[in-house]
Design an enzyme around this catalytic site. Sequence first.
Site, PDB file in Angstrom:
ATOM      1  CG  ASP A 182     107.597  61.773 -49.023  1.00  0.00           C
ATOM      2  OD1 ASP A 182     106.493  61.295 -48.674  1.00  0.00           O
ATOM      3  OD2 ASP A 182     107.770  62.991 -49.216  1.00  0.00           O
ATOM      4  N   GLY A 222     108.897  62.364 -41.090  1.00  0.00           N
ATOM      5  CA  GLY A 222     110.177  62.588 -41.756  1.00  0.00           C
ATOM      6  C   GLY A 222     110.461  64.052 -41.968  1.00  0.00           C
TER       7      GLY A 222
END
Length: 424
Positions: free
Chosen positions: A79, A110
């Site tokens: 993000d 991520g």
Amino acid sequence: IVAPLDDHYLGNHLLVIVNPKSGVGKSREIFQRKIVPILNMADVDYDLHITCMQNDARNLMRTSNIYKWGRGVVVLGGDGLMFEVINGLMERSDWQRAFEYLTLAVIPGGSGNGMAKSISFETNEPYNPDPILISALNIVGGNRCPMDLVRVETLTQVVYSFLSIGWGFIADIDIESERIRMLGSPRFTIWSIARLIGLRSYPARLSYSKINDLETETRMNNYARCTSGDFQEVSDDEPGSIEFGLDPLQEFATRERVESFSSIISKHTAFMSVNDAPSFSSIPDVIEGSEVWVRGPLSKLPPLSDPVPSDWVVVEDEFVMIHASYLSHISEDVIIAPESKLNDGVIWLLVIKNGISRTTFLQFLLGLSSGNHLAVPNVEMIPVRAFRLEPLSQGSHLVVDGELLKHSPVQAEIMPGITNVYAR
Ligand code: ADP
Ligand code: MG
């Protein structure tokens, strides 16, 4: 001079931005092994940009000719990388056209993949066992959906957020657990337990514009689109400000404050800076007859130094946490706002006041992975369009999309459907 909006086309060229440092550092490998074959099969041409440092993606988005990527911009990372892309685009003078033109997408690489998970959740796609495949298929599937963003203003900065604004417990865990990063993902659990034992609360004033009826309230178009006739008064006494009336927004505000106003973009080719113009008063002439766009997403809120609108709810209390989110998930395994949709025009404000017992709070934490946390007593979920949070003490952290901001009073407002993402 950039391409006019009418010339919008869905080209076949895609930009893929890879953060080699995201998650466990496997993003490059994932790209070669899993994404390239899918893009080849679907006959999608792509440019690859591997970031070399923080803010690389942000600068790229701010300075590139993004109109060559008609197929969109994909981030392969977490993000944090998407936050850079969105904020880089917002820093462009042609931000409005850029958001209208581009379709964004994320492939989860991520450690925080709230957006990828939220998109799968909303479209009923099976996120597991292969979230990378699911996200890649969304991109080649090419189904473009509007998504809300939130304008966040503190005393020192303005940022644009797609995920959440946290203050209090969850924000503190997020930041403080960095100290024990070497423990990997159990760090959140370990730190939560530590913090639960010494549960803190912070005094603050929380104000918000409550949505009384989600179903029937009309959705506001959050950015101003006006014709020259809308300008009622133009003043050059106050550089950086301009007054005008906007019919669709009348019920909300008749006087708009335009921040960092520096350019006007006509629908055609004109893109002029106010600094280049002889005076503010010449603007209506310049734009005569054409639709204009006023740069810098307009805030409908009064400045932080002024009181909130009189019809807002104002609560002064001690809070364990206040967490605003606009996607369902803030990470792969935390579903904070189960009812939230990509384009519902709602900020879901989760509020827990002081007075909750440790046992009840533990129940809340345990419920976060299933959405059952909302059934726990003392946990409030309030759908709002905008809110202001004024901390009355230091001690907590202000975290936007996982990024730590300087602790400050903060206000936020929804910008409904301002960007577009791939989702099936
Ligand atoms: P994660 O979810 O693992 O944190 P992100 O992709 O969100 O992964 O990135 C985390 C942070 O790394 C972001 O703040 C981003 O700005 C930063 N970043 C991006 N590219 C690089 C790079 N090449 N080296 C170091 N940091 C980077
Ligand atoms: Mg939403």
